[in-house]
Each structure stands twice: as structure tokens, then as C-alpha cells.
Design a protein around this motif. Structure first.
Motif, PDB file in Angstrom:
ATOM      1  N   ASN A   1      23.208  13.705  22.392  1.00  0.00           N
ATOM      2  CA  ASN A   1      24.222  12.669  22.152  1.00  0.00           C
ATOM      3  C   ASN A   1      24.324  11.726  23.352  1.00  0.00           C
ATOM      4  N   ILE A   2      24.416  12.297  24.545  1.00  0.00           N
ATOM      5  CA  ILE A   2      24.564  11.493  25.756  1.00  0.00           C
ATOM      6  C   ILE A   2      23.364  10.575  25.945  1.00  0.00           C
ATOM      7  N   ARG A   3      22.171  11.116  25.765  1.00  0.00           N
ATOM      8  CA  ARG A   3      20.967  10.295  25.962  1.00  0.00           C
ATOM      9  C   ARG A   3      20.889   9.161  24.941  1.00  0.00           C
ATOM     10  N   LEU A   4      21.268   9.458  23.694  1.00  0.00           N
ATOM     11  CA  LEU A   4      21.265   8.401  22.680  1.00  0.00           C
ATOM     12  C   LEU A   4      22.265   7.303  23.032  1.00  0.00           C
ATOM     13  N   LEU A   5      23.410   7.664  23.563  1.00  0.00           N
ATOM     14  CA  LEU A   5      24.384   6.654  23.994  1.00  0.00           C
ATOM     15  C   LEU A   5      23.818   5.814  25.135  1.00  0.00           C
ATOM     16  N   GLU A   6      23.134   6.459  26.073  1.00  0.00           N
ATOM     17  CA  GLU A   6      22.509   5.709  27.171  1.00  0.00           C
ATOM     18  C   GLU A   6      21.454   4.743  26.640  1.00  0.00           C
ATOM     19  N   LEU A   7      20.647   5.215  25.701  1.00  0.00           N
ATOM     20  CA  LEU A   7      19.615   4.346  25.115  1.00  0.00           C
ATOM     21  C   LEU A   7      20.245   3.181  24.343  1.00  0.00           C
ATOM     22  N   ALA A   8      21.342   3.466  23.644  1.00  0.00           N
ATOM     23  CA  ALA A   8      22.033   2.406  22.897  1.00  0.00           C
ATOM     24  C   ALA A   8      22.580   1.346  23.847  1.00  0.00           C
ATOM     25  N   GLU A   9      23.193   1.775  24.946  1.00  0.00           N
ATOM     26  CA  GLU A   9      23.724   0.809  25.907  1.00  0.00           C
ATOM     27  C   GLU A   9      22.595   0.009  26.552  1.00  0.00           C
ATOM     28  N   ARG A  10      21.472   0.643  26.764  1.00  0.00           N
ATOM     29  CA  ARG A  10      20.325  -0.089  27.313  1.00  0.00           C
ATOM     30  C   ARG A  10      19.861  -1.151  26.316  1.00  0.00           C
ATOM     31  N   LYS A  11      19.873  -0.793  25.033  1.00  0.00           N
ATOM     32  CA  LYS A  11      19.407  -1.716  24.002  1.00  0.00           C
ATOM     33  C   LYS A  11      20.401  -2.855  23.743  1.00  0.00           C
ATOM     34  N   PHE A  12      21.698  -2.531  23.674  1.00  0.00           N
ATOM     35  CA  PHE A  12      22.709  -3.514  23.267  1.00  0.00           C
ATOM     36  C   PHE A  12      23.492  -4.105  24.437  1.00  0.00           C
ATOM     37  N   GLY A  13      23.278  -3.600  25.630  1.00  0.00           N
ATOM     38  CA  GLY A  13      23.988  -4.109  26.797  1.00  0.00           C
ATOM     39  C   GLY A  13      25.233  -3.287  27.091  1.00  0.00           C
ATOM     40  N   SER A  14      25.884  -3.648  28.171  1.00  0.00           N
ATOM     41  CA  SER A  14      27.100  -2.939  28.577  1.00  0.00           C
ATOM     42  C   SER A  14      28.180  -3.103  27.516  1.00  0.00           C
ATOM     43  N   PRO A  15      28.973  -2.066  27.302  1.00  0.00           N
ATOM     44  CA  PRO A  15      30.033  -2.173  26.293  1.00  0.00           C
ATOM     45  C   PRO A  15      31.075  -3.221  26.696  1.00  0.00           C
ATOM     46  N   PRO A  16      31.561  -3.989  25.734  1.00  0.00           N
ATOM     47  CA  PRO A  16      32.532  -5.044  26.043  1.00  0.00           C
ATOM     48  C   PRO A  16      33.928  -4.512  26.362  1.00  0.00           C
ATOM     49  N   VAL A  17      34.234  -3.296  25.929  1.00  0.00           N
ATOM     50  CA  VAL A  17      35.494  -2.619  26.270  1.00  0.00           C
ATOM     51  C   VAL A  17      35.166  -1.148  26.492  1.00  0.00           C
ATOM     52  N   ASP A  18      36.057  -0.461  27.184  1.00  0.00           N
ATOM     53  CA  ASP A  18      35.860   0.970  27.402  1.00  0.00           C
ATOM     54  C   ASP A  18      35.869   1.713  26.074  1.00  0.00           C
ATOM     55  N   TYR A  19      35.112   2.802  26.049  1.00  0.00           N
ATOM     56  CA  TYR A  19      35.109   3.648  24.859  1.00  0.00           C
ATOM     57  C   TYR A  19      34.844   5.090  25.260  1.00  0.00           C
TER      58      TYR A  19
ATOM     59  N   LEU B   1      34.760   7.557  17.681  1.00  0.00           N
ATOM     60  CA  LEU B   1      34.742   6.663  18.823  1.00  0.00           C
ATOM     61  C   LEU B   1      36.167   6.191  19.084  1.00  0.00           C
ATOM     62  N   VAL B   2      36.642   6.457  20.288  1.00  0.00           N
ATOM     63  CA  VAL B   2      37.951   5.973  20.727  1.00  0.00           C
ATOM     64  C   VAL B   2      37.690   4.756  21.605  1.00  0.00           C
ATOM     65  N   LEU B   3      38.213   3.633  21.177  1.00  0.00           N
ATOM     66  CA  LEU B   3      37.997   2.363  21.875  1.00  0.00           C
ATOM     67  C   LEU B   3      39.212   2.021  22.727  1.00  0.00           C
ATOM     68  N   GLY B   4      38.992   1.236  23.777  1.00  0.00           N
ATOM     69  CA  GLY B   4      40.108   0.749  24.578  1.00  0.00           C
ATOM     70  C   GLY B   4      41.048  -0.069  23.706  1.00  0.00           C
ATOM     71  N   ASP B   5      42.306  -0.056  24.051  1.00  0.00           N
ATOM     72  CA  ASP B   5      43.289  -0.797  23.257  1.00  0.00           C
ATOM     73  C   ASP B   5      43.086  -2.305  23.322  1.00  0.00           C
ATOM     74  N   ASN B   6      42.240  -2.781  24.229  1.00  0.00           N
ATOM     75  CA  ASN B   6      41.928  -4.209  24.271  1.00  0.00           C
ATOM     76  C   ASN B   6      40.781  -4.561  23.320  1.00  0.00           C
ATOM     77  N   PHE B   7      40.372  -3.611  22.488  1.00  0.00           N
ATOM     78  CA  PHE B   7      39.336  -3.855  21.477  1.00  0.00           C
ATOM     79  C   PHE B   7      39.826  -4.891  20.476  1.00  0.00           C
ATOM     80  N   ASN B   8      38.950  -5.850  20.184  1.00  0.00           N
ATOM     81  CA  ASN B   8      39.217  -6.863  19.171  1.00  0.00           C
ATOM     82  C   ASN B   8      38.009  -6.854  18.244  1.00  0.00           C
ATOM     83  N   ASP B   9      38.242  -6.550  16.977  1.00  0.00           N
ATOM     84  CA  ASP B   9      37.126  -6.398  16.040  1.00  0.00           C
ATOM     85  C   ASP B   9      36.270  -7.651  15.940  1.00  0.00           C
ATOM     86  N   ALA B  10      36.898  -8.807  15.945  1.00  0.00           N
ATOM     87  CA  ALA B  10      36.135 -10.058  15.823  1.00  0.00           C
ATOM     88  C   ALA B  10      35.185 -10.254  17.010  1.00  0.00           C
TER      89      ALA B  10
END
Length: 159
Positions: A41-59, A82-91
Motif C-alpha cells: 500500500n505504502i509503495r503504491l501511494l509513493e508511486l502515485a504521488e510520483r506520477k501525479f505530483g505532490s498532493p494539493p492538501v494533506d491526506y 481516504l481522510v482529506l484535510g478540511d481545506n479539501f475542495n472537490d472542484a
């Protein structure tokens, strides 16, 4: 890579067999196999962040079900939220997390952790919410205990 993780995961049945044959107690076998699942799970998350960039909000990615209880063995399905930071905006942030969770979920499926038949996965928007919404979910489930609400509260609970 995902392909390397698939190769690693293909060894889990043999590892499980060796652990059982060695006489290791069932509890410890579950711990070892769960540790492998956690690291995938951890490695897949690392690979996803590498592919899509740094997350825009904490999760926070939370494993539930057998992995969350550290009781994983063979043929476990994936249960995750997935628990997202409260500053998450879906749009502004929704597409990023939809892509991230799809990448991880598909990778887990490729590694043998099949999609949850009950759709308790972070790919489901219901299970991909800001922290405040999670607090609301649990408050409602505790204050209005219906059978399905109680089941959801225990998915990741250790018994």
C-alpha cells in the motif's frame, strides 16, 4: 514499479506456507502477511504521488478490514478510506485524489488484493472525504446505530 510489486506479491502464498510450516502462531503469521500488505500500500501511494505530483492538501490513507486489523492472509480484498484535510475542495482537488485512489486500488488489485465487493474503497467518493465529514459519519453512526452503520464502524476494528 507496479510490475515489480506484482512480482513480489506473487511470492506471498509461498511465504505464508513457509510461516505456517515453521510453526509460527497464527497471530504472528497474520502480522507478517499484513506487514507485506501495508508496505505494498505504502509503495503504491509513493508511486502515485510520483506520477501525479505532490498532493494539493494533506491526506491520510487508512487501511480497513483484515489489513487494518493486521489479520491479512491470502485472498484478502482491499478495504481502504481516504481522510482529506478540511481545506479539501472537490472542484480544485477532486481529480487528483480520484486519480491517486484509482492508481492505488488498481495496483492493489493487480497484486492480488481484489476490489472490495462492498465498494469500501477510497475510489468510492463516500470513502474519500475531509476529516470533518468523517467525524460527522462516526457521530451519526454512533448516535443512530443501524445495522449497516455498526458494520461500517467495525470494518477496521480489532476484535
Amino acid at each position: 514499479t507496479v510490475l515489480q510489486l506484482v512480482d513480489i506479491a506473487s511470492n506471498i502464498p509461498a511465504i505464508l506456507s513457509h510461516l505456517v510450516d515453521s510453526g509460527l502462531p497464527a497471530y504472528q503469521v497474520g502480522q507478517v502477511i499484513s506487514t507485506l500488505g501495508e508496505n505494498i500500500n505504502i509503495r503504491l501511494l509513493e508511486l502515485a504521488e510520483r506520477k501525479f505530483g505532490s498532493p494539493p492538501v494533506d491526506y491520510c490513507w487508512l487501511a480497513a478490514g483484515s489489513l487494518g486489523r493486521r489479520e491479512q492472509l491470502l485472498h484478502s480484498d482491499q478495504d481502504n478510506v481516504l481522510v482529506l484535510g478540511d481545506n479539501f475542495n472537490d472542484a480544485d482537488h477532486g481529480q487528483y485524489f480520484e486519480s491517486l485512489t484509482r492508481f492505488v486500488s488498481d495496483g492493489l488489485n493487480d497484486c492480488g488484493y481484489v476490489y472490495c465487493p462492498g465498494n469500501v474503497m477510497a475510489t468510492n467518493p463516500k470513502w474519500r472525504q475531509p476529516l470533518q465529514q468523517w467525524k460527522n459519519y462516526f457521530t451519526r453512526r454512533i448516535n443512530e446505530p443501524e445495522p449497516k452503520a455498526l458494520m461500517y464502524c467495525t470494518i477496521g476494528s480489532k476484535k
